[in-house]
Scaffold this motif. Structure first.
Motif, mmCIF file in Angstrom:
data_model
loop_
_atom_site.group_PDB
_atom_site.id
_atom_site.type_symbol
_atom_site.label_atom_id
_atom_site.label_comp_id
_atom_site.label_asym_id
_atom_site.label_seq_id
_atom_site.Cartn_x
_atom_site.Cartn_y
_atom_site.Cartn_z
ATOM 1 N N THR A 143 -65.910 3.547 -8.043
ATOM 2 C CA THR A 143 -66.114 3.972 -9.400
ATOM 3 C C THR A 143 -65.252 3.544 -10.222
ATOM 4 O OG1 THR A 143 -65.299 6.227 -8.835
ATOM 5 C CG2 THR A 143 -67.759 5.818 -8.212
ATOM 6 N N LEU A 144 -65.586 3.820 -11.557
ATOM 7 C CA LEU A 144 -64.943 3.202 -12.741
ATOM 8 C C LEU A 144 -63.625 4.319 -12.711
ATOM 9 C CD1 LEU A 144 -67.446 2.449 -15.462
ATOM 10 C CD2 LEU A 144 -65.903 0.900 -13.971
ATOM 11 N N VAL A 145 -63.971 5.508 -12.583
ATOM 12 C CA VAL A 145 -62.717 6.560 -12.581
ATOM 13 C C VAL A 145 -62.536 7.070 -11.122
ATOM 14 C CG1 VAL A 145 -61.843 8.567 -13.643
ATOM 15 C CG2 VAL A 145 -63.185 6.995 -15.009
ATOM 16 N N SER A 146 -61.178 7.163 -10.616
ATOM 17 C CA SER A 146 -61.211 7.598 -9.025
ATOM 18 C C SER A 146 -61.573 9.149 -9.004
ATOM 19 C CB SER A 146 -59.587 7.396 -8.928
ATOM 20 O OG SER A 146 -58.963 8.112 -9.674
ATOM 21 N N ASP A 147 -61.736 9.666 -9.838
ATOM 22 C CA ASP A 147 -61.977 11.090 -9.676
ATOM 23 C C ASP A 147 -63.588 11.227 -9.637
ATOM 24 O OD1 ASP A 147 -59.580 11.809 -10.215
ATOM 25 O OD2 ASP A 147 -59.730 12.858 -12.139
#
Length: 128
Positions: free
Chosen positions: A113-117
């Motif tokens: 995903t674009l952000v690891s969270d």
């Protein structure tokens, strides 16, 4: 609008209880293509764990669908993007619960995903 499931039983692998190979939509006047939706709260903060993000995703999807005068009953196609393959079972359980056991064509893909969270992202197509 009529939704007709298609899951042939000969010459192809079997569908499962929560999955159909295809649905035919008859008499729909509208199609809604929903962008990948994450498990973020109203402030844009990711849920702390997978279960919380799945809860937020389905809440966010319901909000988006309601804005188009639709509900989860209008979903005719779903794609899940999972950050890790180990999320597949929880994702499927959340989908089955959200759809009330109604089977739709679905695909799950393991992707960064674009952000690891962001642990899961789900996009849907709805018809009405």
């Amino acid at each position: 609008m009529q939704i007709v499931p298609h899951s042939p039983t000969e010459g192809i692998y079997p569908a499962t209880e929560d999955y159909v190979h295809a649905v035919e939509v008859r008499g729909a006047e509208r199609l809604l293509f929903v962008a990948g939706t994450m498990g973020l709260d109203a402030r844009g903060v990711a849920g702390k764990n997978l279960d919380e993000q799945l809860r937020l995703i389905w809440s966010n999807l319901r909000t988006i669908l309601a804005d188009a005068d639709m509900t989860v009953d209008n979903i005719v196609r779903l794609t899940s993007y999972l950050r890790d393959a180990s999320y597949a079972t929880a994702n499927a359980q959340a989908r089955v619960a959200a759809l009330g056991g109604r089977a739709v064509p679905t695909t799950a893909i393991v992707a960064e995903t674009l952000v690891s969270d962001w642990l899961v992202e789900i996009e849907v197509i709805a018809a009405g």
